[in-house]
Motif scaffolding. Structure first.
Motif, PDB file in Angstrom:
ATOM      1  N   LEU A   8     -45.667   9.591 -21.264  1.00 43.27           N
ATOM      2  CA  LEU A   8     -44.729  10.544 -20.677  1.00 43.27           C
ATOM      3  C   LEU A   8     -43.461   9.839 -20.216  1.00 43.27           C
ATOM      4  N   ASN A   9     -43.611   8.678 -19.631  1.00 46.82           N
ATOM      5  CA  ASN A   9     -42.465   7.896 -19.188  1.00 46.82           C
ATOM      6  C   ASN A   9     -41.533   7.594 -20.365  1.00 46.82           C
ATOM      7  N   GLU A  10     -42.070   7.097 -21.442  1.00 42.43           N
ATOM      8  CA  GLU A  10     -41.256   6.782 -22.626  1.00 42.43           C
ATOM      9  C   GLU A  10     -40.651   8.047 -23.228  1.00 42.43           C
ATOM     10  N   PHE A  11     -41.433   9.106 -23.279  1.00 43.40           N
ATOM     11  CA  PHE A  11     -40.942  10.370 -23.823  1.00 43.40           C
ATOM     12  C   PHE A  11     -39.739  10.871 -23.030  1.00 43.40           C
ATOM     13  N   LEU A  12     -39.872  10.913 -21.708  1.00 36.50           N
ATOM     14  CA  LEU A  12     -38.790  11.449 -20.885  1.00 36.50           C
ATOM     15  C   LEU A  12     -37.546  10.565 -20.935  1.00 36.50           C
ATOM     16  N   GLU A  23     -39.002  22.681 -26.392  1.00 36.21           N
ATOM     17  CA  GLU A  23     -39.830  22.666 -27.600  1.00 36.21           C
ATOM     18  C   GLU A  23     -40.451  21.293 -27.827  1.00 36.21           C
ATOM     19  N   ILE A  24     -39.669  20.258 -27.614  1.00 29.48           N
ATOM     20  CA  ILE A  24     -40.161  18.896 -27.815  1.00 29.48           C
ATOM     21  C   ILE A  24     -41.241  18.560 -26.781  1.00 29.48           C
ATOM     22  N   LEU A  25     -41.083  19.066 -25.561  1.00 27.56           N
ATOM     23  CA  LEU A  25     -42.081  18.835 -24.517  1.00 27.56           C
ATOM     24  C   LEU A  25     -43.418  19.488 -24.871  1.00 27.56           C
ATOM     25  N   VAL A  26     -43.376  20.680 -25.409  1.00 24.78           N
ATOM     26  CA  VAL A  26     -44.612  21.354 -25.844  1.00 24.78           C
ATOM     27  C   VAL A  26     -45.285  20.521 -26.923  1.00 24.78           C
ATOM     28  N   LYS A  27     -44.502  20.022 -27.876  1.00 28.74           N
ATOM     29  CA  LYS A  27     -45.064  19.180 -28.934  1.00 28.74           C
ATOM     30  C   LYS A  27     -45.645  17.898 -28.358  1.00 28.74           C
ATOM     31  N   ASN A  29     -46.977  17.500 -25.411  1.00 27.38           N
ATOM     32  CA  ASN A  29     -48.256  17.856 -24.783  1.00 27.38           C
ATOM     33  C   ASN A  29     -49.368  17.985 -25.821  1.00 27.38           C
ATOM     34  N   LYS A  30     -49.077  18.662 -26.915  1.00 25.44           N
ATOM     35  CA  LYS A  30     -50.081  18.820 -27.972  1.00 25.44           C
ATOM     36  C   LYS A  30     -50.447  17.466 -28.574  1.00 25.44           C
ATOM     37  N   ASP A  31     -49.426  16.653 -28.831  1.00 29.29           N
ATOM     38  CA  ASP A  31     -49.659  15.343 -29.455  1.00 29.29           C
ATOM     39  C   ASP A  31     -50.482  14.416 -28.565  1.00 29.29           C
ATOM     40  N   ILE A  32     -50.191  14.402 -27.270  1.00 30.61           N
ATOM     41  CA  ILE A  32     -50.918  13.492 -26.372  1.00 30.61           C
ATOM     42  C   ILE A  32     -52.369  13.950 -26.226  1.00 30.61           C
ATOM     43  N   LEU A  33     -52.589  15.249 -26.196  1.00 33.16           N
ATOM     44  CA  LEU A  33     -53.965  15.747 -26.105  1.00 33.16           C
ATOM     45  C   LEU A  33     -54.747  15.432 -27.377  1.00 33.16           C
ATOM     46  N   GLU A  34     -54.099  15.564 -28.533  1.00 33.64           N
ATOM     47  CA  GLU A  34     -54.753  15.198 -29.791  1.00 33.64           C
ATOM     48  C   GLU A  34     -55.067  13.702 -29.827  1.00 33.64           C
TER      49      GLU A  34
END
Length: 66
Positions: A8-12, A23-27, A29-34
């Motif tokens: 999350l740190n790197e993403f933000l 939209e990118i945040l939703v993706k 979330n899905k990617d990290i859970l996968e």
């Protein structure tokens, strides 16, 4: 949790100022859970939620602008 916070740190840092951030945040979330599931950090019946508050986003906005 450490894996989520690190990613999350790197993403933000890299994506916060993008036009389609929501939209990118939703993706993200899905990617990290996968990723957590594929690396066997989560059971099939596990439940996990991620809450990103306005204060977190404000912090990253300030970090990016400094």
């Amino acid at each position: 949790i450490q894996l989520i916070l690190s990613e999350l740190n790197e993403f933000l840092k890299t994506k916060y100022n993008t036009n389609n951030f929501d939209e990118i945040l939703v993706k993200f979330n899905k990617d990290i859970l996968e990723k957590l599931k594929s690396e066997n950090y989560l059971e099939d019946d596990a439940s996990l939620g991620i809450i990103i508050t306005e204060q977190v986003l404000s912090y990253y906005k300030q970090v990016i602008n400094d």
